[in-house]
Design an enzyme around this catalytic site. Structure first.
Site, PDB file in Angstrom:
ATOM      1  N   LYS B 161       0.839  -1.205   0.000  1.00 59.50           N
ATOM      2  CA  LYS B 161       0.000   0.000   0.000  1.00 59.50           C
ATOM      3  C   LYS B 161       0.867   1.245   0.000  1.00 59.50           C
ATOM      4  O   LYS B 161       1.953   1.260   0.590  1.00 59.50           O
ATOM      5  CB  LYS B 161      -0.874   0.029   1.256  1.00 59.50           C
ATOM      6  CG  LYS B 161      -1.912  -1.074   1.334  1.00 59.50           C
ATOM      7  CD  LYS B 161      -2.764  -0.873   2.580  1.00 59.50           C
ATOM      8  CE  LYS B 161      -3.950  -1.813   2.597  1.00 59.50           C
ATOM      9  NZ  LYS B 161      -4.806  -1.552   3.775  1.00 59.50           N
ATOM     10  N   GLY B 168      -8.420   2.682  -1.044  1.00 59.16           N
ATOM     11  CA  GLY B 168      -8.175   1.561  -1.946  1.00 59.16           C
ATOM     12  C   GLY B 168      -7.234   1.886  -3.096  1.00 59.16           C
ATOM     13  O   GLY B 168      -6.886   1.011  -3.882  1.00 59.16           O
ATOM     14  N   GLU B 203       0.981  -4.990   4.382  1.00 59.29           N
ATOM     15  CA  GLU B 203       0.030  -5.508   5.353  1.00 59.29           C
ATOM     16  C   GLU B 203      -0.406  -6.880   4.873  1.00 59.29           C
ATOM     17  O   GLU B 203      -0.669  -7.064   3.686  1.00 59.29           O
ATOM     18  CB  GLU B 203      -1.180  -4.582   5.420  1.00 59.29           C
ATOM     19  CG  GLU B 203      -1.968  -4.672   6.708  1.00 59.29           C
ATOM     20  CD  GLU B 203      -3.028  -3.589   6.771  1.00 59.29           C
ATOM     21  OE1 GLU B 203      -2.719  -2.477   7.248  1.00 59.29           O
ATOM     22  OE2 GLU B 203      -4.150  -3.845   6.306  1.00 59.29           O
ATOM     23  N   ILE B 206      -5.806 -10.663   4.593  1.00 57.11           N
ATOM     24  CA  ILE B 206      -6.594 -11.650   5.314  1.00 57.11           C
ATOM     25  C   ILE B 206      -7.819 -11.950   4.469  1.00 57.11           C
ATOM     26  O   ILE B 206      -8.677 -11.097   4.279  1.00 57.11           O
ATOM     27  CB  ILE B 206      -6.972 -11.108   6.700  1.00 57.11           C
ATOM     28  CG1 ILE B 206      -5.683 -10.880   7.498  1.00 57.11           C
ATOM     29  CG2 ILE B 206      -7.909 -12.054   7.417  1.00 57.11           C
ATOM     30  CD1 ILE B 206      -5.838 -10.021   8.701  1.00 57.11           C
ATOM     31  N   ARG B 295     -20.522   3.870  19.937  1.00 58.14           N
ATOM     32  CA  ARG B 295     -21.965   4.099  20.000  1.00 58.14           C
ATOM     33  C   ARG B 295     -22.669   2.771  20.253  1.00 58.14           C
ATOM     34  O   ARG B 295     -22.031   1.728  20.252  1.00 58.14           O
ATOM     35  CB  ARG B 295     -22.449   4.647  18.661  1.00 58.14           C
ATOM     36  CG  ARG B 295     -22.042   3.695  17.531  1.00 58.14           C
ATOM     37  CD  ARG B 295     -22.632   4.031  16.201  1.00 58.14           C
ATOM     38  NE  ARG B 295     -21.862   3.464  15.111  1.00 58.14           N
ATOM     39  CZ  ARG B 295     -21.921   2.214  14.689  1.00 58.14           C
ATOM     40  NH1 ARG B 295     -22.732   1.361  15.273  1.00 58.14           N
ATOM     41  NH2 ARG B 295     -21.177   1.786  13.692  1.00 58.14           N
ATOM     42  N   VAL B 298     -26.479  -1.468  15.855  1.00 61.17           N
ATOM     43  CA  VAL B 298     -27.735  -2.049  15.383  1.00 61.17           C
ATOM     44  C   VAL B 298     -27.963  -3.423  16.040  1.00 61.17           C
ATOM     45  O   VAL B 298     -29.050  -3.731  16.513  1.00 61.17           O
ATOM     46  CB  VAL B 298     -27.719  -2.213  13.848  1.00 61.17           C
ATOM     47  CG1 VAL B 298     -28.986  -2.909  13.355  1.00 61.17           C
ATOM     48  CG2 VAL B 298     -27.547  -0.864  13.149  1.00 61.17           C
TER      49      VAL B 298
END
Lengths: 78, 454
Positions: B161, B168, B203, B206, B295, B298
């Site tokens: 990266k 991306g 990185e 995964i 927070r 859902v």
């Protein structure tokens, strides 16, 4: 008689592909059949509004970011 | 703690506003509901003691307008503001503005929200607290030789990266050392051209992972965990189905994941309800911190179902200054819970949104259905498509799935197209039954399984 472009969906109407870009169609501009004239955001997903027929002197009735309902007239043209 | 006589302003809508209303009422509070012009007839407005209009349908002009929301809450005499999820819930400026106006923000401090909202800072904070993050190079890589040394330590496949990239852009995948030798110079040249900075980092990629997340509660001094949730079934990075606990974890891994989560929460003096999201690699029995959500989420009900803790009520108590009411040893879990998200979308037609009118609504007995729907309610097209969450609990995962199948066949929502047919198909799927999924599962499954219209 003026031709009309109606919204296929309820939601928020956008005249631009992105806030920092020019409108799909300028006021008074012309469109080909099949041209994208705006976007409708419905439940966070975006859908194109297509002109079903060609026209000239496009006049928008709906403003950018207006809430709209299904079938409402978005623009008129000759 | 007696909160009767205190007023809570709900700065959200839909099913979570209904959920917060119930929690506040259970604490004896007065509820003032904020709503846009398009939401005047929503269920949470009907349930509230009072409601206040906060602007036009477009969320940026109502639910996301910090000035208007704070002003509305203040004028309504609110003692506290609950932000729910989405909208302003993870906006540090909002938390600050609520407090500057002399009210309580139901959530962590503005500083914690800002710190955990910045991906790089959150990763640093996690590492400092001893929470594992995805293996990568330490700092910038400038040469192919340095990349090779780092890559051998990280393992393949890995991503190359651009340090200055983002979203991306500038990412290359190396499967082996030959790829790496070939791709590093290319990536470096491209990064220099695109970003004016040829710095790279590596990185590990995964690919086969599950989404597992840990629920925590903190009072600003100490924190506890309420075990984990498994949320691998996702479409376009949106969760559609969640379970608790994550059956894929061994007890030892669960203990470790929960323990490091508490450590991170205490390191940032976390206040309120929060979630640490991890990628879990079953093949290596390893987990990596992705991010922290500051927070209520859902999918919080599955945690409530296995622990018996009312998370929304607890976060309100904590916001009013009450210390945690449980020690870690007081919190256990029993059985298994599953939640499915019912969205007003047509799964037979590429999940096209369906903002219609709910007609008949039949909810089977013995299940929890957290919903914004009532018969005759017209769903506005301006907000997200979640209309309800169907939640079941069983003694085992198998029993929970059986209850889910029964609940799904009993739940009727006429007038709308919803994702119920998707859930009916998933609940009977052999891989889902075998708990054999990863974050990539659902999108691949959808390509080979047509969902018939309801």
């Amino acid at each position: 008689m003026a031709k009309q472009i109606r919204s296929p969906l309820p939601g928020i109407f956008y005249r631009r592909p992105a806030p920092d870009q020019p409108p799909f169609v300028e006021d008074g501009g012309s469109v080909e059949a099949g041209a994208v004239v705006g976007l409708v955001e419905v439940m966070k997903s975006f859908h194109e509004v297509i002109a079903e027929e060609a026209g000239t002197n496009v006049r928008f009735v709906a403003e950018n970011e207006d809430p709209i309902t299904v079938g409402v007239v978005l623009a008129e043209m000759d | 703690m007696d909160l009767s006589g205190r007023t809570l302003f709900i700065a959200n809508r839909g099913e979570i506003a209904v959920r917060i209303n119930r929690a506040a009422k259970s604490l004896g509070m007065t509820v003032v509901q904020g709503h846009s012009e398009a939401d005047a007839d929503m269920l949470a407005v009907r349930m509230a003691d009072r409601s206040v209009e906060i602007g036009p349908p477009h969320a940026t002009k109502s639910y996301l307008d910090i000035g208007r929301v704070v002003e509305a809450a203040k004028s309504a005499g609110a003692d506290a503001v609950h932000p729910g999820y989405g909208f302003l819930s993870e906006n540090a400026g909002f938390a600050e503005a609520v407090e500057a106006a002399g009210m309580i923000f139901v959530g962590p401090s503005a500083e914690t929200i800002a710190r955990m909202g910045d991906k790089a800072k959150a990763r640093e904070t996690a590492e400092a607290a001893g929470v594992p993050t995805a293996p990568g190079s330490d700092g910038r890589i400038e040469t192919a030789e340095a990349a090779l040394v780092a890559a051998r330590a990280i393992g393949f496949p890995l991503m190359i990266k651009a340090a200055a990239g983002g979203g991306g852009r500038g990412i290359r995948v190396a499967e082996n050392e030959d790829d790496l030798k070939r791709l590093v110079p290319q990536a470096k040249a491209e990064a220099e051209a695109a970003f004016g900075d040829g710095g790279l980092y590596l990185e590990r990629m995964i690919t086969q992972a599950r989404h597992v997340e840990v629920q925590i509660l903190g009072d600003g001094k100490s924190a506890v965990h309420l075990f984990e949730r498994e949320c691998s079934l996702q479409r376009r990075r949106q969760k559609v189905w969640e379970e608790a606990p994550a059956r894929c974890l061994t007890q030892a891994t669960r203990d470790r994941m929960c323990e490091v989560s508490v450590r991170l929460a205490e390191a940032v003096e976390y206040r309120g309800a929060g979630t640490l999201e991890f990628l879990y690699e079953p093949d290596r029995d390893a987990f990596y911190f992705m991010e922290m959500n500051t927070r209520i989420q859902v999918e919080h009900p599955v945690t409530e179902m296995i622990t018996g803790v009312d998370l929304v009520a607890e976060m309100i108590r904590i916001a009013f200054g009450q210390p945690l009411r449980f020690a870690q040893a007081d919190i256990g879990f029993s059985g298994h819970a599953v939640e499915v998200r019912v969205n007003a979308e047509d799964p037979a037609s590429n999940f096209m949104p369906f903002p219609g009118v709910a007609q008949k609504l039949v909810v089977p007995d013995g299940v929890r259905f957290d919903t914004m729907l009532y018969e005759g309610y017209a769903i506005p097209p301006f907000y997200d498509s979640l209309v309800g969450k169907l939640i079941v609990h069983g003694a085992s995962r198998e029993e929970a799935l059986q209850k889910l199948r029964e609940a799904l066949s009993g739940l009727e929502i006429e007038g709308l197209k919803t994702t119920l047919p998707l859930h009916r198909a998933l609940a009977g799927d052999p891989d889902v039954k075998a708990d054999n999924t990863t974050t990539k599962f659902l999108e691949a499954w959808l390509e080979t399984h047509a969902i018939k219209a309801a």
